[in-house]
Design an enzyme around this catalytic site. Structure first.
Site, mmCIF file in Angstrom:
data_model
loop_
_atom_site.group_PDB
_atom_site.id
_atom_site.type_symbol
_atom_site.label_atom_id
_atom_site.label_comp_id
_atom_site.label_asym_id
_atom_site.label_seq_id
_atom_site.Cartn_x
_atom_site.Cartn_y
_atom_site.Cartn_z
ATOM 1 N N ARG A 64 -13.044 -8.732 -2.440
ATOM 2 C CA ARG A 64 -12.220 -8.833 -1.268
ATOM 3 C C ARG A 64 -11.667 -7.085 -0.855
ATOM 4 N NH1 ARG A 64 -6.698 -6.987 -0.051
ATOM 5 N NH2 ARG A 64 -5.780 -8.560 1.540
ATOM 6 N N VAL A 65 -11.821 -6.860 0.368
ATOM 7 C CA VAL A 65 -11.416 -5.742 0.907
ATOM 8 C C VAL A 65 -10.611 -6.063 2.267
ATOM 9 C CG1 VAL A 65 -12.096 -3.541 2.175
ATOM 10 C CG2 VAL A 65 -13.637 -4.455 0.359
ATOM 11 N N GLY A 66 -9.188 -5.185 2.025
ATOM 12 C CA GLY A 66 -8.303 -5.542 2.886
ATOM 13 C C GLY A 66 -8.451 -4.395 3.976
ATOM 14 N N THR A 103 0.833 -1.208 6.139
ATOM 15 C CA THR A 103 0.874 -2.023 4.919
ATOM 16 C C THR A 103 1.218 -3.414 5.178
ATOM 17 O OG1 THR A 103 2.191 -2.103 2.995
ATOM 18 C CG2 THR A 103 3.257 -1.175 4.828
ATOM 19 N N GLY A 104 0.855 -4.541 4.191
ATOM 20 C CA GLY A 104 1.021 -5.878 4.573
ATOM 21 C C GLY A 104 -0.217 -6.527 4.241
ATOM 22 N N GLY A 148 -3.469 -7.625 4.571
ATOM 23 C CA GLY A 148 -4.556 -7.082 5.379
ATOM 24 C C GLY A 148 -5.583 -7.693 6.051
ATOM 25 N N THR A 208 0.962 -1.048 0.003
ATOM 26 C CA THR A 208 -0.005 -0.039 0.008
ATOM 27 C C THR A 208 0.882 1.200 -0.024
ATOM 28 O OG1 THR A 208 -0.126 0.349 2.588
ATOM 29 C CG2 THR A 208 -1.939 -1.014 1.494
#
Length: 347
Positions: free
Chosen positions: A244-246, A266-267, A269, A216
């Protein structure tokens, strides 16, 4: 006469001490951090990076820092600085956000972003959008021009249009490198499915595959009024499915800011959501009296203990910064009140 001389010397000593103290305070204030950014964490190894590509990342990160810093020096809010810095990274194909977003399983670019304003804890987010050129601006518009916190998909895009934001054709987000990465992932997944079916097991692990990019971009800032803000923007995970949503658009998971600290993550999610990672940093500081460094490190350890990976950038109201990560690298940078820039990539 002696008394007068002694008094004068004492007075001079006091004045000198005060001047030295003021100089020290001025130095400390001028060198506190006011803006910190990240451009994603993952398997970022120097041996896999050409000199030209590394320089491109360093240049882009520096440009983002300068864009945000310009806002702060002009007396604008930390929210303005966060937006300005993230817009630069969203406009670059180097990062998995905006122009450089990865592709879903269906070959689409679906973008997520969020912002949070520390003084009031107002927040805004968009998720699964495909036509908002700068999703971070969409998130800010949701925060400032609606009664909601998160809008998704077509509804978010319709709102962005009504708010006067720039919309683009979805093809704007298409980059050849990301498209090829999706094709490699689809091919490997097809092979893995066949092998796993034959072996009766599941072996695919996105964390071990560079093409499953789930980086991100994000920024946290502190303005001259002592106000904090945070923002995060992403293209999500390569080959993601089913809408899909992180963590990036989820307040408390990927983004959080209050009067004490601002955080962007960041990573992978799913783990940051389960760990309520961004809020956990703030909670450890508020309720456990943890230092910024310890709180951020504890959260990343917790993510790792669960099986996830990634990183955090965090900035407190005194200008202290923490940037822990448990991956091979994280694109990151910071700038001080006096304009000193620091850029780092590798562990």
């Amino acid at each position: 006469m002696i008394l007068t001389t002694t008094a004068t010397s004492a007075k001079t000593g006091v004045i000198l001490s005060l001047l030295l103290l003021l100089a020290a305070l001025s130095f400390a204030q001028g060198n506190r951090y006011v803006l910190v950014i990240h451009g994603g964490a993952g398997t970022i190894l120097k041996e896999n990076m050409t000199a030209e590509r590394e320089e491109a990342y360093r240049t882009a990160l520096t440009e983002a820092l300068q864009a945000g810093y310009t806002q702060l020096k002009a007396g604008k809010s930390s929210l303005d600085a966060v937006e300005a810095a993230i817009v630069v990274m969203e406009n670059s194909p180097l990062f998995n956000a905006g122009k450089g977003a990865v592709f879903t399983h269906e070959g689409r670019n679906e973008l997520d972003a969020s912002v949070m304003w520390g003084p009031t804890r107002a927040a805004g987010a968009v998720a699964g959008v495909t036509t908002i050129r700068n999703p971070i601006r969409g998130a800010r518009a949701v925060m400032e021009q609606s009664e909601h916190v998160m809008l998704t998909g077509k509804g978010a895009e319709a709102f962005a249009a009504s708010a006067g934001l720039e919309l683009v054709d979805p093809s704007y987000f298409h980059t050849e490198g990301r498209w090829k990465a999706l094709q490699r992932v689809l091919q490997r997944d097809s092979l893995r499915t066949q092998l796993d079916h034959d072996a009766g097991k599941q072996t695919a692990n996105p964390a071990m595959d560079n093409d499953y990019k789930y980086g991100t971009v994000g920024a946290v800032a502190l303005d001259r009024n002592g106000h904090l803000a945070a923002g995060t923007s992403t293209g999500g995970m390569t080959n993601k499915r089913y809408g899909r949503v992180g963590d990036s658009p989820i307040i408390g998971a990927g983004t959080y800011a209050n009067a004490q600290v601002a955080v962007s993550c960041t990573g992978w999610g799913e783990y940051f959501i389960r760990g309520i990672a961004a809020y956990d940093v703030a909670a450890q500081m508020a309720y456990g009296q943890a230092s910024l460094a310890n709180a951020a490190a504890n959260v990343i350890k917790n993510i790792g203990d669960m099986g996830g990976n990634g990183g955090i950038i965090a900035l407190d109201n005194r200008g202290n910064v923490a940037m822990p990560f448990n991956t091979a690298g994280m694109y990151r940078g910071a700038i001080t009140e006096s304009g000193d820039v620091e850029i780092a990539i590798y562990k």
